[in-house]
Scaffold this motif. Structure first.
Motif, PDB file in Angstrom:
ATOM      1  N   ALA A  22     -15.293  10.671  24.990  1.00 40.13           N
ATOM      2  CA  ALA A  22     -15.522  10.731  23.547  1.00 40.13           C
ATOM      3  C   ALA A  22     -16.982  10.389  23.250  1.00 40.13           C
ATOM      4  N   GLN A  23     -17.465  10.961  22.161  1.00 42.00           N
ATOM      5  CA  GLN A  23     -18.863  10.697  21.830  1.00 42.00           C
ATOM      6  C   GLN A  23     -19.018   9.357  21.137  1.00 42.00           C
ATOM      7  N   LYS A  24     -20.177   8.745  21.338  1.00 37.91           N
ATOM      8  CA  LYS A  24     -20.433   7.425  20.777  1.00 37.91           C
ATOM      9  C   LYS A  24     -21.929   7.251  20.599  1.00 37.91           C
ATOM     10  N   VAL A  25     -22.302   6.580  19.520  1.00 38.18           N
ATOM     11  CA  VAL A  25     -23.706   6.285  19.255  1.00 38.18           C
ATOM     12  C   VAL A  25     -23.839   4.784  19.047  1.00 38.18           C
ATOM     13  N   THR A  26     -24.785   4.173  19.727  1.00 37.53           N
ATOM     14  CA  THR A  26     -24.993   2.733  19.624  1.00 37.53           C
ATOM     15  C   THR A  26     -26.395   2.426  19.123  1.00 37.53           C
ATOM     16  N   GLN A  27     -26.450   1.705  18.031  1.00 40.07           N
ATOM     17  CA  GLN A  27     -27.713   1.177  17.527  1.00 40.07           C
ATOM     18  C   GLN A  27     -27.583  -0.336  17.593  1.00 40.07           C
ATOM     19  N   ALA A  28     -28.175  -0.905  18.619  1.00 44.47           N
ATOM     20  CA  ALA A  28     -27.953  -2.323  18.901  1.00 44.47           C
ATOM     21  C   ALA A  28     -28.619  -3.236  17.870  1.00 44.47           C
ATOM     22  N   GLN A  29     -29.661  -2.754  17.225  1.00 46.79           N
ATOM     23  CA  GLN A  29     -30.384  -3.575  16.241  1.00 46.79           C
ATOM     24  C   GLN A  29     -29.704  -3.441  14.885  1.00 46.79           C
ATOM     25  N   THR A  30     -29.112  -4.510  14.412  1.00 46.29           N
ATOM     26  CA  THR A  30     -28.436  -4.469  13.125  1.00 46.29           C
ATOM     27  C   THR A  30     -29.451  -4.563  11.986  1.00 46.29           C
ATOM     28  N   GLU A  31     -30.396  -5.488  12.131  1.00 45.57           N
ATOM     29  CA  GLU A  31     -31.415  -5.700  11.104  1.00 45.57           C
ATOM     30  C   GLU A  31     -32.761  -5.936  11.767  1.00 45.57           C
ATOM     31  N   ILE A  32     -33.788  -5.373  11.172  1.00 47.91           N
ATOM     32  CA  ILE A  32     -35.161  -5.611  11.629  1.00 47.91           C
ATOM     33  C   ILE A  32     -36.003  -5.921  10.400  1.00 47.91           C
ATOM     34  N   SER A  33     -36.833  -6.940  10.524  1.00 53.26           N
ATOM     35  CA  SER A  33     -37.744  -7.285   9.437  1.00 53.26           C
ATOM     36  C   SER A  33     -39.165  -7.295   9.975  1.00 53.26           C
ATOM     37  N   VAL A  34     -40.046  -6.569   9.309  1.00 54.04           N
ATOM     38  CA  VAL A  34     -41.449  -6.515   9.723  1.00 54.04           C
ATOM     39  C   VAL A  34     -42.323  -6.703   8.499  1.00 54.04           C
ATOM     40  N   VAL A  35     -43.585  -6.950   8.783  1.00 52.27           N
ATOM     41  CA  VAL A  35     -44.573  -7.045   7.706  1.00 52.27           C
ATOM     42  C   VAL A  35     -45.288  -5.697   7.629  1.00 52.27           C
ATOM     43  N   GLU A  36     -45.633  -5.318   6.433  1.00 52.27           N
ATOM     44  CA  GLU A  36     -46.300  -4.038   6.221  1.00 52.27           C
ATOM     45  C   GLU A  36     -47.435  -3.843   7.216  1.00 52.27           C
ATOM     46  N   LYS A  37     -47.569  -2.601   7.681  1.00 55.92           N
ATOM     47  CA  LYS A  37     -48.587  -2.128   8.625  1.00 55.92           C
ATOM     48  C   LYS A  37     -48.213  -2.392  10.074  1.00 55.92           C
ATOM     49  N   GLU A  38     -47.136  -3.124  10.303  1.00 54.60           N
ATOM     50  CA  GLU A  38     -46.670  -3.273  11.693  1.00 54.60           C
ATOM     51  C   GLU A  38     -45.990  -1.988  12.144  1.00 54.60           C
ATOM     52  N   ASP A  39     -46.012  -1.720  13.446  1.00 58.98           N
ATOM     53  CA  ASP A  39     -45.238  -0.625  14.005  1.00 58.98           C
ATOM     54  C   ASP A  39     -43.841  -1.151  14.328  1.00 58.98           C
TER      55      ASP A  39
END
Lengths: 118, 113
Positions: free
Chosen positions: A1-18
Motif C-alpha cells: 500500500a502507498q504511504k507518505v511520511t512527513q516526519a517534521q510536524t512543526e518547523i519554526s524559522v526566522v525570516e531569511k533562513e533556509d
C-alpha cells in the motif's frame, strides 16, 4: 500500500533562513506521481509541484527547490530565504497510476506546519 | 476556466437536517473527488468518480451520499450527521489517470450542531 511520511510536524524559522521539508514515500508501483501542496490558514490547497517517477531531475522555481531521489524514496522541498508569507502547512502527496481509468488516489502525508517569524 | 468552485463556503447544520455540498469544474476533467479534512490533519479521500460513475468509496458512512449528475458537477448529500463530521470538505478534479495534477476547490467548512 502507498504511504507518505512527513516526519517534521512543526518547523519554526526566522525570516531569511533556509528551510527543508522532508518527505519519504512508499509504493510498490513503478509509475507514480509526487506532489507538494501548500495550505495557508484560509484552507485552500495550493499546488506547488508535480513529479513523475521517471523524472529525477531536481527543480528550482524562484525560492523553491525540490530534490527527488528514488534511491531513498524521498522528495524533499527547500525554501530559500524564507518569508513570513511562507507560513502554512505543507503537504507531500503520492498518486499511483490507476489502470482501468478509476481515477488516481491522491494520498497525503501528515503535513508540516511551517512558521516563519519576522 | 482553471478552477474548482465549491458552495457553500460555510455550512452549519443540525443533526436532523439534510443538506448538500456542491462542486463544479469546467476544465474537462472526468475524475472528481471528495476529501474530508479535520483540523491539524491531512485530507482523507472519501469518494472518487470516474466518467460520472462512482469508482472508489473509502468505506464512508451512508449518511454521506455522493452524486455526479454530469461531467462538471459533483454533489455530496448529507443526512443525519454527527458532530464529529464537522470538518473541511474539499472537492478536487483531475484527468482520469490522476497523475497529471489535481485541482482543489477552496472547500466547505461544515459544522454539525
Amino acid at each position: 500500500a502507498q504511504k507518505v511520511t512527513q516526519a517534521q510536524t512543526e518547523i519554526s524559522v526566522v525570516e531569511k533562513e533556509d528551510v527543508t521539508l522532508d518527505c519519504v514515500y512508499e509504493t510498490r508501483d513503478t509509475t507514480y506521481y509526487l506532489f507538494w501542496y501548500k495550505q495557508p490558514p484560509s484552507g485552500e490547497l495550493v499546488f506547488l509541484i508535480r513529479r513523475n517517477s521517471f523524472d529525477e531531475q531536481n527543480e528550482i522555481s524562484g525560492r523553491y527547490s525540490w530534490n527527488f531521489q528514488k534511491s531513498t524514496s524521498s522528495f524533499n522541498f527547500t525554501i530559500t530565504a524564507s518569508q513570513v508569507v511562507d507560513s502554512a502547512v505543507y503537504f507531500c502527496a503520492l498518486s499511483e497510476w490507476e489502470a482501468g481509468n478509476q481515477g488516481g488516489k491522491l494520498i497525503f502525508g501528515q503535513g508540516t506546519e511551517l512558521s516563519v517569524k519576522p | 476556466d482553471t478552477e474548482v468552485t465549491q458552495t457553500p463556503k460555510h455550512l452549519v447544520m443540525g443533526m436532523t437536517n439534510k443538506k448538500s455540498l456542491k462542486c463544479e469544474q469546467h476544465m474537462g476533467h472526468r475524475a472528481m473527488y471528495w476529501y474530508k479534512q479535520k483540523a491539524k490533519k491531512p485530507p482523507e479521500l472519501m469518494f472518487v468518480y470516474s466518467y460520472e460513475k462512482l469508482s472508489i468509496n473509502e468505506s464512508v458512512p451512508s449518511r454521506f451520499s455522493p452524486e455526479c449528475p454530469n461531467s462538471s458537477l459533483l454533489n455530496l448529500h448529507l443526512h443525519a450527521l454527527q458532530p464529529e463530521d464537522s470538518a473541511l470538505y474539499l472537492c478536487a478534479s483531475s484527468q482520469v489517470a490522476g497523475g497529471y495534477g489535481y485541482t482543489f476547490g477552496s472547500g466547505t467548512r461544515l459544522t454539525v450542531v
